[in-house]
Design a protein around this motif. Structure first.
Motif, mmCIF file in Angstrom:
data_model
loop_
_atom_site.group_PDB
_atom_site.id
_atom_site.type_symbol
_atom_site.label_atom_id
_atom_site.label_comp_id
_atom_site.label_asym_id
_atom_site.label_seq_id
_atom_site.Cartn_x
_atom_site.Cartn_y
_atom_site.Cartn_z
ATOM 1 N N ALA A 118 -2.888 1.074 20.840
ATOM 2 C CA ALA A 118 -1.642 0.461 20.720
ATOM 3 C C ALA A 118 -1.137 0.940 19.252
ATOM 4 O O ALA A 118 -0.438 1.592 18.572
ATOM 5 C CB ALA A 118 0.195 -0.141 20.864
ATOM 6 N N THR A 119 -2.020 0.358 18.751
ATOM 7 C CA THR A 119 -2.450 1.124 17.036
ATOM 8 C C THR A 119 -2.659 2.552 17.136
ATOM 9 O O THR A 119 -2.442 3.117 15.380
ATOM 10 C CB THR A 119 -3.848 0.485 16.801
ATOM 11 N N MET A 120 -2.691 3.480 17.797
ATOM 12 C CA MET A 120 -2.608 4.609 17.261
ATOM 13 C C MET A 120 -1.931 5.855 16.462
ATOM 14 O O MET A 120 -0.563 5.527 16.437
ATOM 15 C CB MET A 120 -3.369 5.619 18.181
ATOM 16 N N GLY A 121 -2.292 6.323 15.363
ATOM 17 C CA GLY A 121 -0.899 6.998 14.974
ATOM 18 C C GLY A 121 -1.142 7.676 13.888
ATOM 19 O O GLY A 121 -2.567 7.684 13.129
ATOM 20 N N THR A 122 -0.226 8.096 13.014
ATOM 21 C CA THR A 122 -0.229 8.905 11.515
ATOM 22 C C THR A 122 0.275 8.133 10.936
ATOM 23 O O THR A 122 0.311 7.021 10.899
ATOM 24 C CB THR A 122 0.244 10.021 11.154
ATOM 25 N N TYR A 123 -1.104 7.552 9.454
ATOM 26 C CA TYR A 123 -0.662 6.627 8.950
ATOM 27 C C TYR A 123 -0.633 7.650 6.918
ATOM 28 O O TYR A 123 -1.690 8.115 7.024
ATOM 29 C CB TYR A 123 -2.021 4.816 8.459
ATOM 30 N N SER A 124 -0.230 6.756 6.419
ATOM 31 C CA SER A 124 -0.476 7.725 4.858
ATOM 32 C C SER A 124 -0.265 6.387 3.935
ATOM 33 O O SER A 124 0.369 5.387 4.032
ATOM 34 C CB SER A 124 0.424 8.730 4.840
ATOM 35 N N CYS A 125 -0.905 6.996 2.455
ATOM 36 C CA CYS A 125 -0.293 5.750 0.918
ATOM 37 C C CYS A 125 -0.056 6.718 0.106
ATOM 38 O O CYS A 125 -0.324 7.105 0.275
ATOM 39 C CB CYS A 125 -2.444 5.680 0.881
ATOM 40 N N HIS A 126 0.991 5.443 -0.121
ATOM 41 C CA HIS A 126 0.970 6.174 -1.539
ATOM 42 C C HIS A 126 0.980 5.415 -3.043
ATOM 43 O O HIS A 126 0.788 4.280 -3.227
ATOM 44 C CB HIS A 126 2.905 6.148 -0.967
ATOM 45 N N GLY A 127 1.169 5.679 -4.530
ATOM 46 C CA GLY A 127 0.625 5.546 -4.807
ATOM 47 C C GLY A 127 2.103 4.600 -5.647
ATOM 48 O O GLY A 127 3.054 4.427 -4.548
ATOM 49 N N GLU A 128 2.205 4.053 -6.727
ATOM 50 C CA GLU A 128 3.273 3.283 -7.054
ATOM 51 C C GLU A 128 4.732 3.649 -7.294
ATOM 52 O O GLU A 128 6.014 3.184 -6.982
ATOM 53 C CB GLU A 128 3.354 2.545 -8.477
ATOM 54 N N ASP A 129 4.642 4.677 -7.590
ATOM 55 C CA ASP A 129 5.883 5.726 -7.711
ATOM 56 C C ASP A 129 6.410 6.489 -5.927
ATOM 57 O O ASP A 129 7.571 6.936 -6.695
ATOM 58 C CB ASP A 129 5.174 6.611 -8.861
ATOM 59 N N GLY A 130 5.660 5.855 -4.863
ATOM 60 C CA GLY A 130 5.899 6.736 -4.098
ATOM 61 C C GLY A 130 4.859 7.766 -3.209
ATOM 62 O O GLY A 130 5.941 8.049 -2.507
ATOM 63 N N GLY A 131 4.331 8.470 -4.299
ATOM 64 C CA GLY A 131 4.507 9.728 -4.560
ATOM 65 C C GLY A 131 2.508 9.780 -3.228
ATOM 66 O O GLY A 131 2.435 8.624 -3.294
#
Length: 413
Positions: free
Chosen positions: A86-99
């Motif tokens: 169930a953990t599968m999926g697409t993950y993304s990391c962003h900077g402090e400005d949300g970029g």
């Protein structure tokens, strides 16, 4: 000449499999860029590429507002504790400005299990092996298939101390199978089927000998024909399977099974010929016939049965009404027979003429029995009658004697 270190060959196989799995465990080798693989039940760490050291980052999961339960961010990396499918999926990391700094697709699965492998030779020139996975990994999987010849001649041992090795060739049109070409009748082979996915590898070693795995393909060109003026005979012919070598020292023997279509039991005949005459077919009734093959020297196993062929015996030119009635009654009796056992004995081997002779013999026997009973009865009756007459004779004699004794006294008077 044997290796001075016991088990060296097996150790080399383990090392080779480990090296292969290590080279294939890199995500890029699987043609899926931006994908990270994780093993179910373990902690998975996702790195944020492009983030500066010590800078704060945010992690998000596509199509959901919250990260999986138990997840934590440690020094910019996302740690998923005891990850599951169930953990599968697409993950993304962003900077402090949300970029957006980095995105990764997580795929979860299991390590490969030891595959199930079986081998079969349809002739003495090559053999094939097939396999299935023992574990559903949910991950892309590849197979490495090799073999080593174990029984070597003196020349082969001098040229290659480790034995002859080669690939078991895989055919893209037949997934899950590989073929060793140019195999030899008296040789033994060790097959190595290695299952590999991005998490690791597992392999199966299987020793095979040609004599044990030989199983011909079914015979081809099966033809069944009626024989003119022979209401109980069928001519059956067939050909060698096209995959079997034509050399005379590689011969086959055959077994033929047949039955009327309304009957459930088979009759079986074995032969070394390419044709056979069925002599106990049932007149006027369609029959189904199949044939299988086996090595002439009884090595290996019988082939699968061929496709069915059907035919009806020819009828006689002249038949009497009584013969037709007898045949119809016999057919009804045959159709009602409840037998389900695959009895190899013929269904009926008596001729109509033999049946008539039996009936005539029974009639004659019954006539003589009745005549003997009648004669015995007459003799008993005559004997009883004679005995009754004998009982009346003494009484008449006494009456006559008394009468004669009285005559003189009467005359004296």
């Amino acid at each position: 000449m044997h290796s001075p270190i016991p088990g060296l060959g097996r150790v080399m196989v383990f090392l080779a499999a480990a090296l292969v799995s290590a080279s294939l465990a890199i995500p890029e080798d699987w043609g899926e860029e931006g994908v990270q693989y994780g093993q179910v039940g373990t902690d998975v760490t996702l790195l944020c590429a492009g983030a500066h050291a010590g800078s704060a980052v945010q992690w998000r999961r596509a199509d959901t507002a919250a990260l999986p339960e138990g997840s934590a961010i440690h020094q910019g990396a996302l740690v998923l504790a005891h990850a599951s499918l169930a953990t599968m999926g697409t993950y993304s990391c962003h900077g402090e400005d949300g970029g957006l700094l980095h995105a990764v697709s997580l795929r979860m699965g299991h390590l490969p299990g030891v595959p199930f492998v079986s081998c079969r030779a349809s002739n003495y020139e090559n053999f094939s092996c097939s396999w299935t996975s023992s574990v559903e990994t949910f991950l892309p999987t590849r197979y490495i298939t090799t073999y080593r010849k174990k029984s070597l001649t003196g020349e082969e041992k001098r040229r290659n101390k480790n034995g002859h090795m080669g690939p078991c060739l895989q055919d893209p049109s037949r997934p899950g199978t590989c073929t060793v070409h140019g195999s030899e009748f008296w040789s033994s082979y060790r097959l190595n089927i290695t299952e590999v996915n991005p998490l690791g590898s597992s392999f199966r070693l299987l020793d095979v000998t040609m004599q044990a795995i030989i199983k011909p393909d079914p015979p081809e060109g099966l033809v069944v024909e009626p024989i003119p003026l022979a209401p109980r005979r069928l001519l059956v012919s067939w050909k060698y399977p096209s995959s079997w070598p034509k050399e005379p020292h590689f011969q086959l023997r055959f077994r033929l099974q047949y039955r009327p279509v309304i009957h459930r039991s088979w009759s079986v005949v074995e032969t070394v010929n390419l044709s056979e005459v069925i002599t106990d077919a049932f007149a006027g009734l369609e029959h189904v016939v199949q044939v299988s093959a086996k090595d002439f020297l009884d090595a290996g196993n019988w082939s699968e049965w061929s496709a069915e062929a059907r035919a009806t015996p020819a009828r006689e030119l002249v038949t009497t009404a009584s013969e037709e009635t007898t045949t119809d009654a016999s057919l009804e009796s045959l159709a009602e027979e409840p037998s389900q056992a695959p009895n190899p004995e013929p269904i009926n081997r008596s001729e109509p003429l033999e049946k008539t002779a039996v009936l005539v013999s029974l009639g004659i026997f019954a006539f003589f029995v009745l005549a003997a009973v009648l004669i015995v009865t007459i003799l008993i009756w005559l004997r009883v009658r004679k005995h009754g007459k004998d009982k009346t004779k003494p009484h008449s004699f006494l009456v006559a004697a008394t009468h004669l004794k009285a005559l003189p006294s009467e005359l004296g008077c």
